[in-house]
Design a protein around this motif. Sequence first.
Motif, PDB file in Angstrom:
ATOM      1  N   SER A 147      15.112 -17.200  -9.867  1.00 48.97           N
ATOM      2  CA  SER A 147      15.459 -15.773  -9.998  1.00 48.97           C
ATOM      3  C   SER A 147      15.755 -15.406 -11.450  1.00 48.97           C
ATOM      4  CB  SER A 147      16.645 -15.402  -9.097  1.00 48.97           C
ATOM      5  OG  SER A 147      16.330 -15.608  -7.745  1.00 48.97           O
ATOM      6  N   ALA A 148      14.848 -15.783 -12.328  1.00 43.29           N
ATOM      7  CA  ALA A 148      14.964 -15.520 -13.770  1.00 43.29           C
ATOM      8  C   ALA A 148      16.243 -16.118 -14.331  1.00 43.29           C
ATOM      9  CB  ALA A 148      14.891 -14.019 -14.050  1.00 43.29           C
ATOM     10  N   GLY A 149      16.523 -17.355 -13.947  1.00 44.25           N
ATOM     11  CA  GLY A 149      17.749 -18.006 -14.394  1.00 44.25           C
ATOM     12  C   GLY A 149      17.789 -18.239 -15.892  1.00 44.25           C
ATOM     13  N   HIS A 152      18.520 -14.848 -17.611  1.00 44.42           N
ATOM     14  CA  HIS A 152      19.902 -14.416 -17.399  1.00 44.42           C
ATOM     15  C   HIS A 152      20.887 -15.292 -18.168  1.00 44.42           C
ATOM     16  CE1 HIS A 152      18.431 -11.545 -14.608  1.00 44.42           C
ATOM     17  NE2 HIS A 152      18.186 -12.389 -13.631  1.00 44.42           N
ATOM     18  N   PHE A 153      20.545 -16.565 -18.320  1.00 41.78           N
ATOM     19  CA  PHE A 153      21.426 -17.463 -19.071  1.00 41.78           C
ATOM     20  C   PHE A 153      21.435 -17.106 -20.549  1.00 41.78           C
ATOM     21  CE2 PHE A 153      21.888 -21.318 -21.660  1.00 41.78           C
ATOM     22  CZ  PHE A 153      23.179 -21.700 -21.296  1.00 41.78           C
ATOM     23  N   ILE A 154      20.246 -16.775 -21.091  1.00 40.71           N
ATOM     24  CA  ILE A 154      20.153 -16.457 -22.523  1.00 40.71           C
ATOM     25  C   ILE A 154      20.752 -15.085 -22.818  1.00 40.71           C
ATOM     26  CG2 ILE A 154      18.555 -16.026 -24.427  1.00 40.71           C
ATOM     27  CD1 ILE A 154      16.716 -18.114 -23.204  1.00 40.71           C
ATOM     28  N   LYS A 155      20.421 -14.099 -21.977  1.00 40.82           N
ATOM     29  CA  LYS A 155      20.880 -12.732 -22.246  1.00 40.82           C
ATOM     30  C   LYS A 155      22.211 -12.400 -21.579  1.00 40.82           C
ATOM     31  CE  LYS A 155      16.587 -10.436 -23.379  1.00 40.82           C
ATOM     32  NZ  LYS A 155      15.846  -9.154 -23.293  1.00 40.82           N
ATOM     33  N   GLN A 156      22.714 -13.310 -20.743  1.00 40.98           N
ATOM     34  CA  GLN A 156      23.986 -13.092 -20.059  1.00 40.98           C
ATOM     35  C   GLN A 156      23.975 -11.785 -19.261  1.00 40.98           C
ATOM     36  OE1 GLN A 156      26.589 -15.384 -20.014  1.00 40.98           O
ATOM     37  NE2 GLN A 156      25.076 -16.663 -21.052  1.00 40.98           N
ATOM     38  N   THR A 157      22.906 -11.589 -18.500  1.00 46.63           N
ATOM     39  CA  THR A 157      22.791 -10.398 -17.658  1.00 46.63           C
ATOM     40  C   THR A 157      22.836 -10.812 -16.198  1.00 46.63           C
ATOM     41  OG1 THR A 157      20.371 -10.574 -17.729  1.00 46.63           O
ATOM     42  CG2 THR A 157      21.439  -9.140 -19.359  1.00 46.63           C
ATOM     43  N   ASN A 165      10.392  -8.750 -12.648  1.00 45.32           N
ATOM     44  CA  ASN A 165       9.959  -7.475 -13.217  1.00 45.32           C
ATOM     45  C   ASN A 165      10.068  -7.450 -14.737  1.00 45.32           C
ATOM     46  OD1 ASN A 165       9.163  -6.322 -10.838  1.00 45.32           O
ATOM     47  ND2 ASN A 165      11.060  -5.191 -10.501  1.00 45.32           N
ATOM     48  N   ALA A 166      11.013  -8.207 -15.274  1.00 44.93           N
ATOM     49  CA  ALA A 166      11.161  -8.261 -16.728  1.00 44.93           C
ATOM     50  C   ALA A 166       9.973  -8.937 -17.392  1.00 44.93           C
ATOM     51  CB  ALA A 166      12.455  -8.997 -17.095  1.00 44.93           C
TER      52      ALA A 166
END
Length: 328
Positions: A147-149, A152-157, A165-166
């Motif tokens: 799930s785009a881990g 999300h880890f790099i951008k902290q989102t 979708n990104a």
Amino acid sequence: MTIACFAFFLRSAFMLLPLLAAAVPYGLPLWLVLTALTSLFFLSKRPNSPHTDSVNEPTIKLSLPWKNFMGILSLCFLWMAASCVWARTQRVPYKLLCYLITLSISGILLSASSTILPHKELCRIMRFFIYGICFAILFLFIEKITSAGIRHFIKQTPPDSHPLNAYSMSICLLTLFIWPACFFLNQYKRSVILFILPMMLYLSTQFESHAATIGMNLGIIAFISVYFLRRYALYTGGALVAIFMLFSPQITLRYMHPLEIEDQLPNQAKASYVHRLWIWQYVAHRALEKPLTGWGLDSSRDPTLKQGLLWHSPVFNIAKGSKGVKRN
């Protein structure tokens, strides 16, 4: 020694190219320019011996036979430069023109300089390019499973309901890269095509936007046509594109009204298609107002031209609010 270093550099650059397209697609222009400048550095270090055979050691001038293409490209840039004079904005068109010229020169330099390498080395570069495509597909699959881990880890989102979708632009870029790779693999290792194409077809269906799916399907048609018909397919395709560009304003205004097409689309497709249909309506209106000279380079972003036709239109606001059409 310089040629060997140059070949090693191109292998590394082309292997990283698909990975950059998958992870950070907006960094591709900068990567292209840096690669071209580095190639120019290697070429400047080539030994220029008077005893060197010109046949065995081709120069850039000998490696650039497509003068007709260069002439057409130059005419396009001259027209874009002229349109900056009557553009709606002042500084932005010139910046965009310089940006496009820089990218074109970088691409031409890479195409010309690569021909000084032997055929065996060019094949090796293509293999590394295909390795990069496989790594990029693996990266997108990891993002799909997690799930785009990584993102999300790099951008902290926080994660969302559609994690891929990104990467919609990334998959669209990869759909362009795989076709030269498939042409190469068709001559050397066809079995790899059976891995790349199904994976790309699967990934292209994992987005809310259908752009990647349409791109893959059109790419398959173009690949098959060019594979069997060669230059006839290229000439026919180019002619059809030119004809469609001439008649697209009338086609858009007469047969592609967004509100009518919106009712026939499934809910998951409305945000992708209807948004673009309204943009095409806006472009068609303005193109018919100035069909010859146009409004100038990059004038479509001018807010005064959009009044009453696009985002400021009450009709579009109703459609946007009721059907969930996204504003770009």
